[in-house]
Design an enzyme around this catalytic site. Structure first.
Site, PDB file in Angstrom:
ATOM      1  CE  LYS A  94     -47.900 -43.249  17.340  1.00  0.00           C
ATOM      2  NZ  LYS A  94     -47.387 -44.341  16.361  1.00  0.00           N
ATOM      3  CD  GLU A 116     -51.414 -34.681  17.577  1.00  0.00           C
ATOM      4  OE1 GLU A 116     -51.221 -33.848  18.458  1.00  0.00           O
ATOM      5  OE2 GLU A 116     -50.397 -35.186  17.269  1.00  0.00           O
ATOM      6  CB  SER A 383     -41.835 -49.158  15.284  1.00  0.00           C
ATOM      7  OG  SER A 383     -42.563 -49.121  14.236  1.00  0.00           O
TER       8      SER A 383
HETATM    9  C1  LIG Z   1     -46.979 -44.202  14.939  1.00  0.00           C
HETATM   10  C2  LIG Z   1     -46.125 -45.193  14.608  1.00  0.00           C
HETATM   11  C3  LIG Z   1     -45.040 -45.142  13.784  1.00  0.00           C
HETATM   12  C4  LIG Z   1     -44.696 -43.533  13.313  1.00  0.00           C
HETATM   13  O1  LIG Z   1     -44.236 -42.908  14.233  1.00  0.00           O
HETATM   14  P1  LIG Z   1     -42.661 -42.025  14.362  1.00  0.00           P
HETATM   15  O2  LIG Z   1     -42.659 -40.889  15.111  1.00  0.00           O
HETATM   16  O3  LIG Z   1     -42.084 -41.877  13.303  1.00  0.00           O
HETATM   17  O4  LIG Z   1     -42.126 -43.377  14.981  1.00  0.00           O
HETATM   18  C5  LIG Z   1     -44.130 -46.175  13.678  1.00  0.00           C
HETATM   19  N1  LIG Z   1     -44.653 -47.348  13.858  1.00  0.00           N
HETATM   20  C6  LIG Z   1     -45.517 -47.623  14.530  1.00  0.00           C
HETATM   21  C7  LIG Z   1     -46.001 -49.046  14.970  1.00  0.00           C
HETATM   22  C8  LIG Z   1     -46.406 -46.517  14.996  1.00  0.00           C
HETATM   23  O5  LIG Z   1     -47.654 -46.917  15.879  1.00  0.00           O
END
Ligand SMILES: *Cc1c(COP(=O)(O)O)cnc(C)c1O
Length: 404
Positions: A94, A116, A383
């Site tokens: 993010k 938000e 992610s």
């Molecule tokens: C917020 C988040 C997601 C989901 O958000 P996307 O916009 O679909 O990428 C996925 N993995 C992590 C670690 C997150 O913090």
């Protein structure tokens, strides 16, 4: 440096095929148009691109490595590689778009960035970017989430952000979005609403994708260096869809690379309210300012959704995903709570990496794919890291994995 922010979609009205657009109050249309035109100008400027690249390198710690998970590969029968977004500053992907949005806000002369947040991950990443760039930051958060996600609320306070409770309705993410829009309408001139995924009205699905595309651009080069070619498969989890678009974008034109987006099947795909599989179970509609696949109730209101991974708990998906689904370029699948928790422990115990439960959805799907396509190669976008999830996982599932 090379400008990689040039794509043929969306069109100038923000459409990816029939999806996207901007369904917003007329008072906001002028501001959105201004953000779009400023953005398009700024991403042509060498100074902006260099400043962002320097932040990615020296602040976030990019490029994030690709790790060949050999223990998993041996067990599941296909070569599994992980793009380590979990190693970024603040622990997830993010920060990539938060820094981009905050830098844009600053260049546009805005004083404050607002957003938000649900579980607080986007709020913390944005508060981080605001602190670094000297911007004020208001984070709107449902009262219920504020009580539930205490550590992230404390982090935002420490970082100097203001956390504004949304006190109506169910007091969770949907209400936080309403409250943030209200707050934005009060002063759209001095504030920028930094949306947390590839969702919302144009230009946000485009901007957030562009800022996240660094993930796939790096991965493509790294994977070639490691293996001499491209991955046969790329897998990412899909909440709103930003980490998935981040890694997919670089591979969209490579027909030999199969792309998989993984949605949360929660407790059951068969029951409304027990999952958040917006593409798999939803249909096209309009909410939160854009047209896309979404889960709606009979009154056209966002359905209650659920996933063990709070970052995937969203009743819609970014419009580009809807387009990619319809044209068949990306395959969308889903993974249950249970499968994701299995994968969470599998990665922890076989490779010594504790993943976010969101990322564990992508990982769980890579195990299934490995069984279907043995001796192939699979690049998973990891992610985020799982530190935020450990107390919850041990309390809810510890016994099943030998932790008493
Ligand atoms: C917020 C988040 C997601 C989901 O958000 P996307 O916009 O679909 O990428 C996925 N993995 C992590 C670690 C997150 O913090």
């Amino acid at each position: 440096m090379q400008n990689t922010f040039q794509h043929h979609l969306p069109d100038e009205n923000g459409y990816f095929g029939e999806y996207g657009g901007a369904f917003i109050p007329p008072e906001l249309q002028g501001v959105m148009d201004e953000i779009t035109s400023e953005y398009k100008k700024i991403i042509q400027e060498k100074s902006f691109l260099e400043e962002l690249a320097a932040l990615y390198k020296h602040y976030v710690g990019r490029p994030s490595p690709i790790f060949h998970a050999k223990n998993l590969s041996r067990k599941y029968g296909s070569e599994i590689y992980l793009k380590r977004e979990d190693l970024n500053h603040t622990g997830a992907h993010k920060i990539n778009h938060c820094l981009g949005e905050a830098l844009l806000a600053k260049k546009m002369g805005k004083k404050k960035i607002i957003a938000e947040t649900g579980a607080g991950q986007h709020g913390v990443a944005l508060a981080t970017a605001a602190a670094l760039l000297g911007l004020e930051c208001d984070i709107y958060m449902g009262e219920v989430d504020i009580a539930k996600e205490h550590p992230n609320v404390v982090r935002m306070h420490i970082l100097g952000a203001k956390v504004i409770p949304a006190t109506h309705g169910r007091q969770t993410l949907k209400e936080a979005v309403d409250a943030a829009f209200e707050g934005y309408l009060k002063d759209p001139v001095n504030q920028l609403y930094a949306i947390g995924s590839v969702v919302g009205p144009h230009p946000f699905p485009m901007m957030v994708r562009d800022f996240q595309s660094v993930v796939g651009n790096e991965a493509k080069v790294q994977f070639r260096e490691m293996t001499g070619g491209l991955p046969a498969n790329v897998v990412a989890c899909v909440g709103g869809g930003s980490n998935a678009m981040g890694i997919f974008t670089a591979f969209l034109e490579d027909d030999d690379v199969s792309l998989y987006g993984v949605e949360p099947a929660g407790r059951s795909l068969e029951e409304d309210g027990e999952h958040a599989a917006s593409i798999t179970k939803g249909k096209p509609g309009v909410m939160h300012g854009f047209n896309s696949y979404m889960l709606m109730d009979d009154n056209g209101e966002p359905q209650e959704v659920y996933s063990v991974a709070s970052g995937l708990d969203y009743p819609a998906v970014g419009p580009q995903h809807s387009y990619l689904k319809d044209i068949g370029r990306v395959n969308y699948a889903s993974i249950s709570d249970k499968e994701s928790i299995d994968a969470f422990f599998e990665l922890s115990r076989l490779e010594g990496i504790i993943p976010a439960i969101e990322s564990a959805h992508a990982l769980a799907y890579s195990f299934k794919l490995a069984a279907e396509k043995p001796s192939s190669s699979i690049l998973v976008n990891l992610s985020g890291r799982g530190d935020k999830d450990i107390d919850f996982v041990v309390a809810e599932y510890g016994k099943d994995y030998g932790i008493s």
